[in-house]
Write an enzyme that holds these catalytic residues in place. Structure first.
Site: not given
Ligand SMILES: NC(=O)c1ccc[n+]([C@@H]2O[C@H](COP(=O)([O-])OP(=O)(O)OC[C@H]3O[C@@H](n4cnc5c(N)ncnc54)[C@H](O)[C@@H]3O)[C@@H](O)[C@H]2O)c1
Ligand SMILES: O=P(O)(O)OC[C@H](O)CO
Length: 363
Positions: A3-5, A8, A135, A186, A250-251, A276
């Site tokens: 996962g390169a969002g 990730g 992130a 949360k 985002r939430n 989420e």
């Molecule tokens: N962004 C943050 O600050 C953060 C921090 C802690 C936890 N999280 C958690 O990490 C998880 C991922 O969040 P994120 O911020 O990286 O999301 P994002 O939307 O930035 O990235 C999601 C990644 O998953 C990939 N992916 C793989 N399979 C997919 C599919 N079938 N459909 C859609 N996308 C797909 C996408 O291409 C993308 O690279 C979530 O559960 C989020 O709650 C995020």
């Molecule tokens: O951007 P959100 O709302 O998915 O929150 C990111 C992280 O979960 C914060 O710890």
């Protein structure tokens, strides 16, 4: 790292900056190429330089070859389908680490449960990581902490010793249920905070929702077997504060748009990254009902999402009872407040020991 969002990529940077040999899997070849060659992920982390040693590929077999620890950061609703393609390439002894903060909408299962079910691996091989981890702040190397949780303390420690560096500190615990539900719940309270923010209410309203929201989170998680202390730690209160306060969340942002009067469909269309909380409201309320747990704030978030409650009416209803209630705090007993006291004692002990020695969040 799969996962390169935003998260990730950021977590791959955390691991690489800690000295680990990291390969990041991106679905899109052009994104993998940008990360591999330019050490940038301009879609998700604009302006951030990634470590020179970080490698990226769009080939899952190459990403997983020889991997001892496999971290997963994809949207929760896509985990099951992603696991199906991961499974054939996974090393039998590899630890699998969930970075996700959602529940599966169709089953209500936590991510570690979905991983155990699909991959059929020993739960001792599975870990989850949660905490106040926005992130973009971490990608800019602003210091923070998280909890690594596994039913196996050995696994949690092995992961925590890799997932740490000069700006990211990992603690450990064995309360997987509390750690995962903290991250899921949360988000729902952060949506509520966003809604009242969007309406234009001030700090009293938000503080009331955070405080009462923490009680809801704790009641729910404890009903499912979590330790209340976990919800008072980084994965609960810590993340609740960060997510509720930050415009990066985002939430929180989705909630704010709803509070400003946008329809849910427009909000979903505007959110370019995983939000989420919007998908978790339904399954969490079903799970709450099954255990007889009252979640008035989350229920009102559901009503705002459904368009049946005016956002400006969410705040006064911090309780569904007409009669005044006792103010139960996080262990559900107004008289004792023992979980709160224990949490403060633990924080105090940690400070006194230079950050070491707390039994619940062990570094
Ligand atoms: N962004 C943050 O600050 C953060 C921090 C802690 C936890 N999280 C958690 O990490 C998880 C991922 O969040 P994120 O911020 O990286 O999301 P994002 O939307 O930035 O990235 C999601 C990644 O998953 C990939 N992916 C793989 N399979 C997919 C599919 N079938 N459909 C859609 N996308 C797909 C996408 O291409 C993308 O690279 C979530 O559960 C989020 O709650 C995020
Ligand atoms: O951007 P959100 O709302 O998915 O929150 C990111 C992280 O979960 C914060 O710890």
């Amino acid at each position: 790292m799969l996962g390169a969002g935003s998260w990730g990529t950021t977590f791959a940077k955390i691991l690489a900056d800690g000295g680990a040999d990291v390969v990041l899997w991106a679905r899109r070849p052009e994104l993998a190429r940008e990360i591999q060659e330019a050490k940038r992920n301009s879609d998700y982390l604009p302006g951030v330089n990634l470590p020179l040693g970080l490698r990226a590929t769009s080939r899952l077999d190459l990403a997983l070859a020889g991997a001892e620890q496999v971290y997963i950061s994809v949207p929760s609703q896509s985990l099951r389908e992603n696991l199906a393609i991961i499974a054939p390439h996974l090393h039998a002894q590899a630890s699998v680490v969930s970075l996700m903060k959602g529940v599966e909408k169709s089953t209500g299962k936590r991510m570690s449960e979905v991983i155990a079910e699909v991959l059929r691996i020993d739960p001792a091989q599975i870990a989850v990581i949660s905490g106040p981890n926005l992130a973009l702040e971490i990608a800019k190397e602003q210091p923070t902490a998280a909890v690594v949780s596994s039913t196996s303390l050995e696994t949690a420690q092995a992961v925590a010793s890799v997932a740490r560096n000069r700006y990211f500190r990992s603690f450990v615990n064995t309360d997987v249920i509390g750690t995962e539900f903290g991250g899921v719940l949360k988000n729902l309270i952060a949506v509520a905070i966003g809604i009242v923010d969007g309406v234009g209410y001030g700090e009293n309203t938000k503080a009331s929702i955070i405080t009462r929201g923490l009680v809801e989170m704790t009641d729910f998680a404890v009903a499912y077997g979590a330790h209340p202390e976990t919800l008072a730690g980084l994965a609960g209160l810590g993340d609740l504060i960060a997510t509720s306060q930050s415009p990066l969340s985002r939430n929180n942002t989705a909630g704010r748009l709803l509070g400003q009067g946008y329809h849910l469909n427009d909000v979903v269309n505007q959110m370019q990254q995983t939000t989420e909380g919007l998908a978790s409201v339904g399954p969490i309320l079903e799970l709450a009902r099954a255990m007889g747990v009252d979640m008035p704030i989350v229920e009102q978030v559901r009503q705002v999402l459904a368009g049946t409650l005016d956002p400006k009416d969410i705040a006064p209803h911090l309780t569904t009872d007409d009669e005044p209630q006792g103010e139960r705090t996080i262990d559900g007993q107004a008289q004792s407040g023992s979980a709160v006291r224990r949490a403060f004692q633990r924080a105090f002990d940690q400070l006194r020991n230079g950050g070491r020695g707390a039994p619940g969040d062990r570094p």
